[in-house]
Design an enzyme around this catalytic site. Structure first.
Site, PDB file in Angstrom:
ATOM      1  N   ALA A  59       0.862  -1.189   0.000  1.00 14.40           N
ATOM      2  CA  ALA A  59       0.000   0.000   0.000  1.00 14.40           C
ATOM      3  C   ALA A  59       0.894   1.234   0.000  1.00 14.40           C
ATOM      4  CB  ALA A  59      -0.872  -0.014   1.247  1.00 14.40           C
TER       5      ALA A  59
ATOM      6  N   GLY B 253       0.764  -5.095   1.035  1.00 17.16           N
ATOM      7  CA  GLY B 253      -0.391  -5.226   0.137  1.00 17.16           C
ATOM      8  C   GLY B 253      -0.041  -5.840  -1.210  1.00 17.16           C
TER       9      GLY B 253
ATOM     10  N   GLU C 245      -0.068  -9.485  -0.436  1.00 16.74           N
ATOM     11  CA  GLU C 245      -1.474  -9.872  -0.224  1.00 16.74           C
ATOM     12  C   GLU C 245      -2.230  -9.958  -1.552  1.00 16.74           C
ATOM     13  OE1 GLU C 245      -1.812  -6.696   2.738  1.00 16.74           O
ATOM     14  OE2 GLU C 245      -2.686  -8.174   4.097  1.00 16.74           O
TER      15      GLU C 245
ATOM     16  N   GLU D 123       4.378  -5.112   7.560  1.00 11.48           N
ATOM     17  CA  GLU D 123       3.504  -4.083   8.139  1.00 11.48           C
ATOM     18  C   GLU D 123       3.836  -3.740   9.586  1.00 11.48           C
ATOM     19  OE1 GLU D 123       2.466  -6.374   6.023  1.00 11.48           O
ATOM     20  OE2 GLU D 123       0.795  -5.661   4.810  1.00 11.48           O
TER      21      GLU D 123
HETATM   22  N1  CO8 Z   1       4.512   3.346  -0.564  1.00 13.29           N
HETATM   23  C1  CO8 Z   1       4.874   4.539  -1.091  1.00 13.29           C
HETATM   24  N2  CO8 Z   1       6.017   4.727  -1.755  1.00 13.29           N
HETATM   25  C2  CO8 Z   1       6.839   3.672  -1.891  1.00 13.29           C
HETATM   26  C3  CO8 Z   1       6.531   2.406  -1.354  1.00 13.29           C
HETATM   27  C4  CO8 Z   1       5.291   2.263  -0.668  1.00 13.29           C
HETATM   28  N3  CO8 Z   1       4.864   1.079  -0.175  1.00 13.29           N
HETATM   29  N4  CO8 Z   1       7.534   1.562  -1.641  1.00 13.29           N
HETATM   30  C5  CO8 Z   1       8.447   2.277  -2.321  1.00 13.29           C
HETATM   31  N5  CO8 Z   1       8.035   3.544  -2.467  1.00 13.29           N
HETATM   32  C6  CO8 Z   1       8.715   4.663  -3.130  1.00 13.29           C
HETATM   33  C7  CO8 Z   1       9.818   5.245  -2.246  1.00 13.29           C
HETATM   34  O1  CO8 Z   1       9.276   6.169  -1.328  1.00 13.29           O
HETATM   35  C8  CO8 Z   1      10.709   5.879  -3.280  1.00 13.29           C
HETATM   36  O2  CO8 Z   1      10.139   7.111  -3.665  1.00 13.29           O
HETATM   37  P1  CO8 Z   1      11.078   8.416  -3.842  1.00 13.29           P
HETATM   38  O3  CO8 Z   1      11.962   8.070  -5.000  1.00 13.29           O
HETATM   39  O4  CO8 Z   1      10.093   9.502  -4.157  1.00 13.29           O
HETATM   40  O5  CO8 Z   1      11.821   8.585  -2.581  1.00 13.29           O
HETATM   41  C9  CO8 Z   1      10.598   4.938  -4.482  1.00 13.29           C
HETATM   42  O6  CO8 Z   1       9.417   4.183  -4.274  1.00 13.29           O
HETATM   43  C10 CO8 Z   1      11.738   3.956  -4.577  1.00 13.29           C
HETATM   44  O7  CO8 Z   1      11.862   3.314  -3.335  1.00 13.29           O
HETATM   45  P2  CO8 Z   1      13.303   3.047  -2.666  1.00 13.29           P
HETATM   46  O8  CO8 Z   1      14.248   4.146  -2.953  1.00 13.29           O
HETATM   47  O9  CO8 Z   1      13.051   2.697  -1.231  1.00 13.29           O
HETATM   48  O10 CO8 Z   1      13.721   1.759  -3.543  1.00 13.29           O
HETATM   49  P3  CO8 Z   1      14.608   0.524  -3.115  1.00 13.29           P
HETATM   50  O11 CO8 Z   1      14.765  -0.292  -4.355  1.00 13.29           O
HETATM   51  O12 CO8 Z   1      15.834   0.960  -2.394  1.00 13.29           O
HETATM   52  O13 CO8 Z   1      13.715  -0.301  -2.030  1.00 13.29           O
HETATM   53  C11 CO8 Z   1      11.710  -1.331  -1.225  1.00 13.29           C
HETATM   54  C12 CO8 Z   1      12.543  -0.891  -2.448  1.00 13.29           C
HETATM   55  C13 CO8 Z   1      12.480  -2.411  -0.419  1.00 13.29           C
HETATM   56  C14 CO8 Z   1      10.425  -1.903  -1.773  1.00 13.29           C
HETATM   57  C15 CO8 Z   1      11.449  -0.141  -0.288  1.00 13.29           C
HETATM   58  O14 CO8 Z   1      10.976   0.951  -1.063  1.00 13.29           O
HETATM   59  C16 CO8 Z   1      10.454  -0.406   0.789  1.00 13.29           C
HETATM   60  O15 CO8 Z   1      10.805  -0.971   1.825  1.00 13.29           O
HETATM   61  N6  CO8 Z   1       9.165  -0.036   0.573  1.00 13.29           N
HETATM   62  C17 CO8 Z   1       8.131  -0.194   1.559  1.00 13.29           C
HETATM   63  C18 CO8 Z   1       7.658  -1.629   1.642  1.00 13.29           C
HETATM   64  C19 CO8 Z   1       6.561  -1.802   2.691  1.00 13.29           C
HETATM   65  O16 CO8 Z   1       6.755  -1.552   3.868  1.00 13.29           O
HETATM   66  N7  CO8 Z   1       5.387  -2.242   2.248  1.00 13.29           N
HETATM   67  C20 CO8 Z   1       4.240  -2.439   3.093  1.00 13.29           C
HETATM   68  C21 CO8 Z   1       3.356  -1.242   3.055  1.00 13.29           C
HETATM   69  S1  CO8 Z   1       2.008  -1.325   4.211  1.00 13.29           S
HETATM   70  C22 CO8 Z   1       0.845  -2.263   3.413  1.00 13.29           C
HETATM   71  O17 CO8 Z   1       1.027  -2.705   2.317  1.00 13.29           O
HETATM   72  C23 CO8 Z   1      -0.437  -2.479   4.191  1.00 13.29           C
HETATM   73  C24 CO8 Z   1      -1.478  -3.225   3.377  1.00 13.29           C
HETATM   74  C25 CO8 Z   1      -2.779  -3.316   4.123  1.00 13.29           C
HETATM   75  C26 CO8 Z   1      -3.459  -1.991   4.201  1.00 13.29           C
HETATM   76  C27 CO8 Z   1      -4.872  -2.087   4.710  1.00 13.29           C
HETATM   77  C28 CO8 Z   1      -5.346  -0.676   5.090  1.00 13.29           C
HETATM   78  C29 CO8 Z   1      -6.674  -0.671   5.783  1.00 13.29           C
END
Ligand code: CO8
Length: 259
Positions: A67, A110, A113, A133
């Site tokens: 998400a 997500g 999921e 998460e």
């Molecule tokens: N949301 C928003 N932006 C994201 C996300 C994300 N999940 N993942 C990556 N991005 C963005 C980064 O902010 C970055 O943007 P910017 O260039 O503007 O800074 C760009 O993508 C590239 O990301 P990275 O520089 O971090 O790229 P890397 O290759 O170094 O790393 C990763 C990639 C490992 C995927 C890393 O970005 C990361 O850890 N992302 C987050 C992963 C995460 O925690 N996901 C879980 C999210 S919570 C969720 O999914 C809940 C679902 C249920 C919700 C139900 C609600 C009721």
């Protein structure tokens, strides 16, 4: 076909290829992308020639990084009660077409999921599955706590959810999270081959079998067996059953007509 901002859609050989295309954010699933996926699923359901939907991420870096955390940051508690991502993934599970997730790169939160809501998961070697998460102070909320434990067992699911560990494609296949494991290069071809095998079957039987498994899984076995029996009775009433059994007897290939 509609034009989407964050999805690429292609229909080829009875397969609806749905590509998540927001690579600059690792295909993170923001509200507008979820809304587009919802519309695309409706569109695929209405395409009579489509039997399989393959969901993949653009590029090989990420299937979907979860998400959109920037949007989650602003979300208020009661907004988490709306069907949202969980509702969409339930819709995907209940979709009458077979759904296949072809996962290369990150399938986190997500994104993982979303793959779990599909009927079949094919993992590339570089796949990275995880439910991180808890690192954000929330829990998997789009079916992850339930689907993951049903797919890989409660013990392994608890380990993945509580530690937030990320596993690769090979490990995912070993523990049953992924159905198949392949090289990055072969991923699309493998998904295509699985889809082609499914597409040889009659659509009514595909749908009945899919629902008998999904709907029967969460209820008592006796009732589930009855669902199977009733589904079979429906299948026995179809022209496709006549065609399938006749084709076998006449030593020819069956041509199913979805009736
Ligand atoms: N949301 C928003 N932006 C994201 C996300 C994300 N999940 N993942 C990556 N991005 C963005 C980064 O902010 C970055 O943007 P910017 O260039 O503007 O800074 C760009 O993508 C590239 O990301 P990275 O520089 O971090 O790229 P890397 O290759 O170094 O790393 C990763 C990639 C490992 C995927 C890393 O970005 C990361 O850890 N992302 C987050 C992963 C995460 O925690 N996901 C879980 C999210 S919570 C969720 O999914 C809940 C679902 C249920 C919700 C139900 C609600 C009721």
């Amino acid at each position: 076909m509609k034009n989407y901002e964050n999805l690429d859609i292609e229909i080829k050989d009875g397969v609806y290829w749905l590509t998540l295309n927001r690579p600059e954010a690792r295909n993170a699933l923001d509200a507008s992308m979820l809304n587009e996926i919802d519309q695309a699923i409706d569109e695929a359901e209405q395409e009579e020639n489509v039997k399989v939907i393959i969901i993949q991420g653009a590029g090989d870096k990420s299937f979907a990084a979860g998400a959109d955390i920037k949007q989650l940051n602003a979300r208020k508690p009661l907004e988490a009660l709306v069907p949202g991502m969980q509702g969409l993934y339930n819709k995907i599970e209940n979709c009458k077409k077979v759904t296949v997730a072809a996962v290369s790169g990150y399938a986190l939160g997500g994104g993982c999921e979303l793959a779990l809501a599909c009927d079949i998961r094919i993992a590339a070697k570089n796949a990275k599955f995880g439910l991180p998460e808890l690192n954000l102070g929330i829990i998997p909320g789009a079916g992850g706590t339930q689907r993951l434990s049903r797919i890989i067992g409660k013990g392994r699911a608890l380990d993945m959810i509580l530690t937030g560990k990320i596993i690769d494609g090979e490990e995912a296949e070993r523990i049953g999270l992924a159905t198949y494991y392949t090289s990055e290069k072969e991923l699309a071809a493998k998904a295509e081959a699985v889809a082609a095998e499914i597409s040889k079957k009659g659509p009514v039987a595909i749908q009945l079998a899919k629902f008998a498994v999904h709907k029967g899984y969460d209820i008592d076995e006796g009732t589930a067996m009855w669902i199977e029996k009733l589904s079979q009775a429906v299948a026995f009433g179809t022209e496709d059953k006549k065609e399938g059994t006749s084709a076998f007897i006449e030593k020819r290939k069956a041509t199913f007509k979805n009736r």
